[in-house]
Design an enzyme around this catalytic site. Structure first.
Site, short mmCIF file in Angstrom:
data_model
loop_
_atom_site.label_atom_id
_atom_site.label_comp_id
_atom_site.label_asym_id
_atom_site.label_seq_id
_atom_site.Cartn_x
_atom_site.Cartn_y
_atom_site.Cartn_z
N ARG A 43 0.87 -1.18 0.00
CA ARG A 43 0.00 0.00 0.00
C ARG A 43 0.90 1.22 0.00
NH1 ARG A 43 -2.86 4.03 0.04
NH2 ARG A 43 -5.04 4.12 0.68
N GLU A 80 -10.94 5.12 -6.07
CA GLU A 80 -11.30 3.72 -6.28
C GLU A 80 -11.60 3.49 -7.76
OE1 GLU A 80 -11.11 1.41 -3.98
OE2 GLU A 80 -10.57 2.83 -2.40
N ARG A 119 -1.55 -5.47 4.34
CA ARG A 119 -0.67 -4.92 3.30
C ARG A 119 0.52 -4.20 3.94
NH1 ARG A 119 -5.29 -1.59 0.17
NH2 ARG A 119 -5.42 -0.79 2.31
#
Length: 336
Positions: free
Chosen positions: A223, A231, A265
């Protein structure tokens, strides 16, 4: 004619098939950009002719257009190295024709589908020579699979188990499965080899073929620290994903890992060929500074620059923030 120009010319001059749409300069849509410019410069050197359709994009005469191509051809030959990316080709045109009318320069760039001047960014961040405070460890990745770029702020990478950053943590059962798989493939027992590879992948590792060499590698979901990109379903979500893909696809990365998020992540700063990836995403208006999780003032500065230039998602006066978008959809799902 330089070899680099000949090479790009060759790429864009393959015969088109019936289902390939043609761009304004008579080559397939897939070749618009650097290759198309190289094609036309190559053609100009031979024929002294500029593209017929260019006049629909610019205001100056054909004689003036020929003067531009003469200058661009000279600049291309002198460039070391010559342009390889759309941004590099755009800068060459802008620098070469900087004394010409704005309408002509922007029209020429539009004709080739190259970035306009206000969308280009000047990068300032340099890759650190030593590990900054807070870095847990550094990863040197294998070339990134283009399919592993999920969106504008998350990618999956692999690091060779021979790398010191991961070599001491590889489970013995994964190493053993890797050895057994190699032996199974030698005796052409591919079903057994596939079974062993599944065991390896289920453990978070994978066997990758890099330049005809099989490498056992560990998987990391990364990330990007300090930014939040739109998104996929949001405006500019696809553009953000494509920009990140363009930067890191098929390239090896340097990643400084600061920790993990609640989704497992690894949160890190990413450098590709010396470029700080988060800086590019912010300056191109393809991400927000994720101030709730990262207080770095330089990130806020880069976001502000993109806002002022109204590039990317900032072309809208009030773009929806991705964290608000996610919250609204969670609440909507809870109500259903």
């Amino acid at each position: 004619m330089g070899n680099a120009l000949r090479s790009l010319y060759g790429k864009c001059c393959k015969p088109t098939t019936a289902d390939e749409s043609l761009g304004p300069h008579g080559v397939s849509a897939a070749t618009v950009g650097v290759s198309a410019l190289a094609h036309d410069l190559f053609n100009f050197e031979i024929t002294s002719q500029v593209p017929e359709e260019l006049g629909s994009y610019v205001v100056s005469s054909r004689k003036a257009q020929a003067n531009w191509y003469r200058k661009m051809l000279d600049a291309w030959k002198q460039a070391k190295p010559p342009p390889q990316t759309a941004e590099e080709a755009s800068r060459l045109i802008i620098d070469t024709l900087k004394r010409h009318q704005k309408a002509d320069v922007e029209g020429l760039l539009t004709f080739y589908g190259l970035p306009l001047p206000h969308t280009l960014v000047n990068l300032s961040a340099e890759a650190p020579t030593s590990l900054p405070d807070g870095v847990l460890y550094e990863l040197q990745t294998l070339p990134v699979d283009p399919k592993a770029v999920a969106d504008g702020d998350t990618i999956t990478v692999y690091v060779s188990t021979a790398d010191p950053s991961v070599s001491s943590t590889v489970p013995k059962e994964v190493i053993l499965a890797s050895v057994k798989r190699a032996k199974a493939r030698e005796r052409k027992d591919y079903d057994k080899a596939d079974e062993l590879h599944k065991k390896i992948t289920d453990s978070g590792y994978r066997i990758l073929n890099i330049q005809n060499e099989e490498i056992l590698a560990r998987k990391f979901r990364i990330r990007l620290r300090g930014i939040d990109a739109p998104e996929s379903q949001m405006p500019y979500g696809k553009e953000a994903q494509q920009e990140l893909l363009k930067m890191v696809g098929k390239k090896s990365l340097r990643i400084l890992v600061y920790g993990e998020d609640r989704y497992g992540r690894y949160v890190g700063d990413i450098y590709c060929n010396g470029r700080f990836v988060q800086e590019v995403m912010l300056k191109k208006g393809l991400a927000w500074h994720y101030v709730a999780y990262d207080k770095r003032t330089i990130l806020a500065k880069w976001e502000k620059e993109a806002r002022e230039r109204r590039v990317g998602l900032w072309a809208s006066s009030n773009p929806e923030k991705p964290w608000d978008w996610r919250r609204d959809r969670r609440q909507g799902n809870n109500q259903n």
